[in-house]
Design a protein around this motif. Structure first.
Motif, mmCIF file in Angstrom:
data_model
loop_
_atom_site.group_PDB
_atom_site.id
_atom_site.type_symbol
_atom_site.label_atom_id
_atom_site.label_comp_id
_atom_site.label_asym_id
_atom_site.label_seq_id
_atom_site.Cartn_x
_atom_site.Cartn_y
_atom_site.Cartn_z
ATOM 1 N N ILE A 147 0.850 -1.187 0.000
ATOM 2 C CA ILE A 147 0.000 0.000 0.000
ATOM 3 C C ILE A 147 0.887 1.239 0.000
ATOM 4 O O ILE A 147 1.886 1.287 0.714
ATOM 5 N N LEU A 148 0.521 2.212 -0.824
ATOM 6 C CA LEU A 148 1.141 3.536 -0.787
ATOM 7 C C LEU A 148 0.035 4.533 -0.449
ATOM 8 O O LEU A 148 -0.824 4.827 -1.280
ATOM 9 N N ALA A 149 0.037 5.016 0.786
ATOM 10 C CA ALA A 149 -1.009 5.913 1.291
ATOM 11 C C ALA A 149 -0.472 7.334 1.281
ATOM 12 O O ALA A 149 0.564 7.615 1.890
ATOM 13 N N THR A 150 -1.181 8.264 0.612
ATOM 14 C CA THR A 150 -0.579 9.564 0.346
ATOM 15 C C THR A 150 -1.498 10.744 0.642
ATOM 16 O O THR A 150 -2.713 10.615 0.745
ATOM 17 N N SER A 151 -0.845 11.888 0.703
ATOM 18 C CA SER A 151 -1.517 13.190 0.662
ATOM 19 C C SER A 151 -1.032 13.946 -0.572
ATOM 20 O O SER A 151 -0.656 15.111 -0.509
ATOM 21 N N GLY A 152 -0.983 13.272 -1.703
ATOM 22 C CA GLY A 152 -0.474 13.918 -2.911
ATOM 23 C C GLY A 152 -0.731 13.090 -4.142
ATOM 24 O O GLY A 152 -1.661 12.294 -4.193
ATOM 25 N N GLY A 153 0.124 13.276 -5.155
ATOM 26 C CA GLY A 153 0.055 12.481 -6.367
ATOM 27 C C GLY A 153 -0.358 13.219 -7.616
ATOM 28 O O GLY A 153 -0.140 12.722 -8.725
ATOM 29 N N PRO A 207 -14.185 12.173 13.678
ATOM 30 C CA PRO A 207 -13.493 10.895 13.511
ATOM 31 C C PRO A 207 -14.255 9.953 12.586
ATOM 32 O O PRO A 207 -15.485 9.965 12.541
ATOM 33 N N VAL A 208 -13.513 9.129 11.885
ATOM 34 C CA VAL A 208 -14.050 7.922 11.270
ATOM 35 C C VAL A 208 -13.185 6.774 11.768
ATOM 36 O O VAL A 208 -11.945 6.864 11.724
ATOM 37 N N THR A 209 -13.814 5.759 12.331
ATOM 38 C CA THR A 209 -13.053 4.677 12.980
ATOM 39 C C THR A 209 -13.420 3.302 12.430
ATOM 40 O O THR A 209 -13.006 2.291 13.005
ATOM 41 N N ASP A 210 -14.172 3.264 11.339
ATOM 42 C CA ASP A 210 -14.584 1.980 10.774
ATOM 43 C C ASP A 210 -14.153 1.837 9.321
ATOM 44 O O ASP A 210 -14.879 1.306 8.489
ATOM 45 N N SER A 211 -12.935 2.310 9.013
ATOM 46 C CA SER A 211 -12.403 2.111 7.666
ATOM 47 C C SER A 211 -12.061 0.636 7.452
ATOM 48 O O SER A 211 -12.352 -0.211 8.302
ATOM 49 N N LEU A 212 -11.449 0.322 6.329
ATOM 50 C CA LEU A 212 -11.254 -1.073 5.960
ATOM 51 C C LEU A 212 -10.319 -1.817 6.906
ATOM 52 O O LEU A 212 -10.427 -3.031 7.059
ATOM 53 N N GLY A 213 -9.363 -1.111 7.517
ATOM 54 C CA GLY A 213 -8.518 -1.732 8.527
ATOM 55 C C GLY A 213 -7.478 -2.699 8.001
ATOM 56 O O GLY A 213 -6.971 -3.526 8.759
ATOM 57 N N PHE A 214 -7.135 -2.606 6.715
ATOM 58 C CA PHE A 214 -6.033 -3.432 6.226
ATOM 59 C C PHE A 214 -4.757 -3.099 6.996
ATOM 60 O O PHE A 214 -3.954 -3.982 7.282
ATOM 61 N N SER A 224 -6.437 7.435 1.013
ATOM 62 C CA SER A 224 -5.410 6.978 1.957
ATOM 63 C C SER A 224 -6.072 6.442 3.227
ATOM 64 O O SER A 224 -5.811 5.319 3.662
ATOM 65 N N ILE A 225 -6.980 7.233 3.794
ATOM 66 C CA ILE A 225 -7.624 6.859 5.065
ATOM 67 C C ILE A 225 -8.349 5.523 4.948
ATOM 68 O O ILE A 225 -8.394 4.743 5.908
ATOM 69 N N CYS A 226 -8.895 5.232 3.763
ATOM 70 C CA CYS A 226 -9.719 4.032 3.625
ATOM 71 C C CYS A 226 -8.966 2.754 3.950
ATOM 72 O O CYS A 226 -9.576 1.778 4.405
ATOM 73 N N TRP A 227 -7.652 2.716 3.752
ATOM 74 C CA TRP A 227 -6.892 1.479 3.977
ATOM 75 C C TRP A 227 -6.598 1.246 5.460
ATOM 76 O O TRP A 227 -6.201 0.140 5.839
ATOM 77 N N PHE A 228 -6.766 2.258 6.289
ATOM 78 C CA PHE A 228 -6.411 2.197 7.709
ATOM 79 C C PHE A 228 -7.642 1.890 8.559
ATOM 80 O O PHE A 228 -8.726 1.615 8.050
ATOM 81 N N GLN A 229 -7.485 1.973 9.878
ATOM 82 C CA GLN A 229 -8.627 1.850 10.777
ATOM 83 C C GLN A 229 -9.520 3.079 10.707
ATOM 84 O O GLN A 229 -10.708 3.000 11.000
ATOM 85 N N GLY A 230 -8.955 4.206 10.307
ATOM 86 C CA GLY A 230 -9.730 5.434 10.198
ATOM 87 C C GLY A 230 -8.838 6.645 10.316
ATOM 88 O O GLY A 230 -7.619 6.561 10.139
ATOM 89 N N GLY A 231 -9.456 7.785 10.637
ATOM 90 C CA GLY A 231 -8.704 9.020 10.748
ATOM 91 C C GLY A 231 -9.628 10.185 11.005
ATOM 92 O O GLY A 231 -10.738 10.024 11.515
#
Length: 246
Positions: free
Chosen positions: A8-14, A155-162, A137-144
């Motif tokens: 995974i490459l999680a970014t604030s850009g691109g 807060p969002v705490t129910d993202s995909l959680g990979f 980016s946030i979607c791959w984590f627990q949230g943000g």
């Protein structure tokens, strides 16, 4: 061709403005392609714009950016219905998935309705590089921290959680994100949070953070942790990528 392990490459850009087109892919998108290991043919990128409602004008901009970069791009639309017959097969046929920013809350709801959350997990496990910006980016984590509900961050705490962490995006350009991320870690919503300034990305092999990279000099990545009494933020200096090829 796929990455040798889940990546995974999680970014604030691109993205950045182009000289002859509205948008071109900056170094972070090119790095996602590099991580896939593709060679000897044009890279295949799947663009997912769920978080901005599959806005057709931005799909067109991404297609033009891909043309300039020499990539083959397929948009995956879920509005008003999936635009491909076999969603899972189409995702698995690509080297990189690039997820656009917007509303991560809406993205999660629509993906789950269509089973795309399960498709993305399988793609990740099979070596398709998962990447994206902001909500992508946030979607791959627990949230943000998200502005999905309105201008006031929540807060969002129910993202995909990979990835078993919280994620803070736009850390240097949205002053509300740092204090909310710190609060979420202090409250135990996340065991830790991994955060990026604009123009920075985080590379994960499996669930391990292996490197921070940047397309903009002087920007940082950050790891926020808590010992139960105090929150600590550690800056991680990114490796500056070569400038975008276009």
């Amino acid at each position: 061709m796929t990455a040798s392990e889940p990546t995974i490459l999680a970014t604030s850009g691109g993205h950045r403005a182009g000289a002859r087109s509205r948008v071109v892919f900056d170094a972070l998108v090119h790095h996602a392609v590099d991580l896939s290991g593709v060679h000897g043919r044009r890279p295949r990128i799947m663009y997912v714009g769920t978080a901005i409602g599959d806005a057709e004008h931005f799909t067109a901009r991404m297609a033009e950016a891909a043309r300039v970069a020499g990539f083959d791009l397929t948009p995956l639309h879920l509005f008003p219905m999936p635009n491909v017959e076999d969603v899972e097969g189409s995702v698995l046929d690509h080297d990189v998935v690039w997820v656009m920013g917007g509303s991560v809350v809406n993205l999660l709801a629509v993906w789950r309705a269509h089973g795309l959350d399960r498709v993305m997990r399988r793609a990740w496990q099979e070596g398709v590089v998962l990447s994206g910006v902001s909500a992508g980016s946030i979607c791959w984590f627990q949230g943000g921290a998200t502005d999905s509900f309105g201008p006031e961050l929540r807060p969002v705490t129910d993202s995909l959680g990979f990835l078993p962490y919280g994620n803070g995006v736009h850390y240097d350009s949205d002053e509300g994100r740092r204090p909310l991320i710190h609060q979420l870690v202090a409250d135990g919503a996340f065991p830790a949070a991994h955060c990026t300034d604009d123009g920075v990305g985080l590379v994960y092999r499996g669930t391990e953070l292996v490197e921070a990279v940047a397309e903009t000099a002087g920007k940082g990545a950050y790891i926020v942790t808590s010992d139960g009494a105090e929150v600590t933020e550690e800056r991680v200096e990114p490796r500056l990528l070569n400038p975008s090829r276009h």
